[in-house]
Design a protein around this motif. Structure first.
Motif, PDB file in Angstrom:
ATOM      1  N   TYR A  82      -1.048  -6.060 -10.240  1.00 59.56           N
ATOM      2  CA  TYR A  82      -0.671  -4.729  -9.713  1.00 59.56           C
ATOM      3  C   TYR A  82       0.493  -4.136 -10.512  1.00 59.56           C
ATOM      4  CZ  TYR A  82      -3.292  -6.699  -5.815  1.00 59.56           C
ATOM      5  OH  TYR A  82      -4.252  -7.292  -5.044  1.00 59.56           O
ATOM      6  N   GLN A 111       0.884  -1.165   0.000  1.00 60.20           N
ATOM      7  CA  GLN A 111       0.000   0.000   0.000  1.00 60.20           C
ATOM      8  C   GLN A 111       0.923   1.217   0.000  1.00 60.20           C
ATOM      9  OE1 GLN A 111      -2.475   0.813   3.519  1.00 60.20           O
ATOM     10  NE2 GLN A 111      -4.213   1.044   2.124  1.00 60.20           N
ATOM     11  N   GLY A 162      -0.782  -0.831  -6.973  1.00 60.00           N
ATOM     12  CA  GLY A 162      -1.517  -1.273  -5.788  1.00 60.00           C
ATOM     13  C   GLY A 162      -0.799  -2.323  -4.984  1.00 60.00           C
TER      14      GLY A 162
END
Length: 547
Positions: free
Chosen positions: A495, A410, A536
């Protein structure tokens, strides 16, 4: 007495010259000040040792200020009063005996590379006389020494001898020790400002040896022209035929000022400038000129400056100043200390480090983790390959959660969601609306049967588009669970980075996983959805979740 002072001044100058010659004879490359070993902690005061240790361990960019030596000095020179009566120096053929000598003692300490403080004591005498006669001393009252001596309205030639003692605390500013193109100074230039106190005692030669008044009428007898035009002849007559140099009469003094040791006590301030020439590691020659003002008009024993020929009707009054032009010798004192900091170049360390690094050469030439930062400056020496680092060799941590970006799933975690877990993911409280939806999903109210779907699907790691044996085994487990629960669906999430190349690679990975589930493991294509979340998480990870 005067002859002894001359001999002392001559001996003083001879001492300077001898020391200067010896210093140069002993070392043809005369000492010009020096740097110091920045790794030597014995030069650092105890209160600054923590900073020095951080510096040596590459945890702080600046070394601690070292302990530096004290300086003590002696000086001798010309002491003159700038006042109502003309001052005479040793270069003038003035009255005999001559008193224009001063002697000084100083103690100086540096607090930085520019600013230092100095305590100075000066003792000396100054003398002078006018070659122009003055007759306008009426109205001075009994305070005027010539009126006390009984001269009445006859012309007189003002003279004085003043003994001065001065003690001051000074701030001294070095002007030229910051060097960009040379190692250090041969000469240190400085300016000073100080405050303190002084005492003075002035005397006047108003009477001859028998206690009688001088006959000043003979001074200008037979001379034509102005006093200025005849000043040499008047000087000669005053010197050889009039004054005897005894200075037996008190000069004019204040009645309401403090006294100390028989002299008038005054507060004062002083300004000056000078230069120091390095003779050796411990010695320096100093040349200085300093002006002292005590806001006093009686340093020369005379309150009024009278214009000749006016009968005292034209008089001016202003404050007298003391000028001390001196030559001195300074000695550095101190055990385990560097030179006084005004001799040091603050850029010494940075230039030496760039050209001759203090750390071992082998270490500074190595970069063990290949991050582009030399090992002798790398504060994070084991950074994995390919990870972007800052100027100290440490991985970037964009959100400041103590999890480097390359491990952070994150990347930007809000402050209110910190602290984070080992993956850099924060624990933010869900909004009320989302909590309600989550509860309904969990209960099956919005999607009946979803609560019976598996939630423990694995995550796949793919560096390329080819599936490894471990990937295939994990997908076989996923297919088995889907076959047991025919109403459950899954989503595949990648991601990628923001660039097109990374996103294209993510699409290929998602397609490879989906095709394997459909073509090899018999899962219906409409039960599988795919998604990409930019930045992400890890670009090599594909998460599998119930949908």
């Amino acid at each position: 007495m005067a002859s002894k002072k001359y001999l002392l001044l001559a001996a003083f100058i001879t001492l300077f010259s001898t020391m200067g010659v010896k210093a140069q004879d002993g070392n043809t490359n005369m000492y010009r000040g020096g740097g110091y070993d920045f790794s030597d902690t014995s030069l650092i005061p105890e209160k600054r040792l923590p900073q020095q240790k951080d510096f040596l361990n590459n945890q702080y960019d600046f070394p601690a200020k070292p302990r530096n030596q004290w300086e003590i000095g002696i000086s001798a020179g010309l002491l003159n009063v700038s006042g109502d009566v003309k001052s005479r120096t040793i270069f003038n053929k003035a009255i005999k005996p001559l008193n224009t000598l001063g002697f000084g003692l100083t103690v100086r300490k540096a607090w930085g590379y520019v600013i230092s403080t100095r305590v100075q004591f000066i003792h000396g005498t100054a003398s002078g006389y006018n070659y122009e006669a003055a007759a306008g001393y009426y109205g001075h009252g009994n305070a005027n020494p010539w009126e006390r001596a009984g001269y009445g309205g006859s012309a007189v030639y003002y003279n004085y001898k003043t003994t001065v003692n001065e003690l001051s605390l000074q701030v001294v500013a070095a002007a030229n020790n910051l060097k960009f193109h040379r190692a250090r100074n041969k000469v240190s230039y400085y300016g000073l400002f100080g405050v303190g106190g002084m005492t003075y005692k002035n005397m006047v030669d108003a009477l001859d040896g028998a206690g009688a008044k001088y006959n000043f009428s003979t001074v200008s007898a037979g001379l034509t022209g102005t006093a200025y035009e005849n000043r040499k002849e008047i000087t000669k007559r005053l010197k050889t035929e009039i004054f005897d140099g005894t200075y037996e009469s008190d000069g004019e003094a204040h009645n309401n000022r403090g006294k100390l040791a028989g002299g008038t006590l005054r507060g004062m301030f002083t300004v000056g400038a000078g230069a120091q020439i390095r003779l050796s590691k411990m010695l320096s020659l100093q040349i200085e000129d300093k002006i002292t003002s005590a806001s006093d008009d009686l340093l020369d024993g005379q309150r009024w400056q009278e214009w000749p020929g006016t009968g005292g009707s034209a008089m001016t009054r202003d404050f007298d100043n003391v000028n001390y032009f001196s030559v001195g010798l300074n000695l550095n004192l101190g055990g385990k200390s560097t030179d006084p900091l005004w001799w040091m170049n603050p850029l010494d360390y940075s230039y030496n480090e760039m050209k001759r690094p203090k750390a071992p050469v082998s270490k500074c030439e190595q970069d063990a983790d290949g991050d582009g930062i030399s090992d002798c400056f790398d504060r994070c020496p084991n950074t994995p390959g390919g990870v972007s680092v800052d100027s100290h060799g440490c991985p970037f941590d964009t959100d400041g959660d103590n999890v480097p970006d390359y491990k952070d799933k994150q990347l930007i975690t809000p402050t209110e969601c910190q602290p984070v877990d080992a993956d850099g993911v924060g624990k933010c409280p869900d909004p009320a609306c989302c909590t309600d939806i989550k509860n309904k999903l969990a209960s099956g109210e919005l999607n009946p049967g979803v609560k019976d779907c598996p939630a423990d699907y694995p995550s796949l790691t793919l560096k390329g588009v080819s599936l490894s044996a471990d990937n295939k085994a994990m997908l076989a487990t996923v297919a088995g669970k889907l076959k047991e629960k025919p109403t459950c669906n899954i989503s595949l999430t990648a991601y990628p980075k923001a660039d097109k190349r990374s996103q294209s690679l993510a699409d290929k990975k998602l397609e490879a996983v989906k095709n394997y589930l459909v073509e090899k493991l018999g899962i219906s294509e409409d039960r599988i959805t795919t998604d990409k979340v930019i930045d992400g998480g890890d670009a090599n990870t594909i998460d599998i979740k119930s949908n």
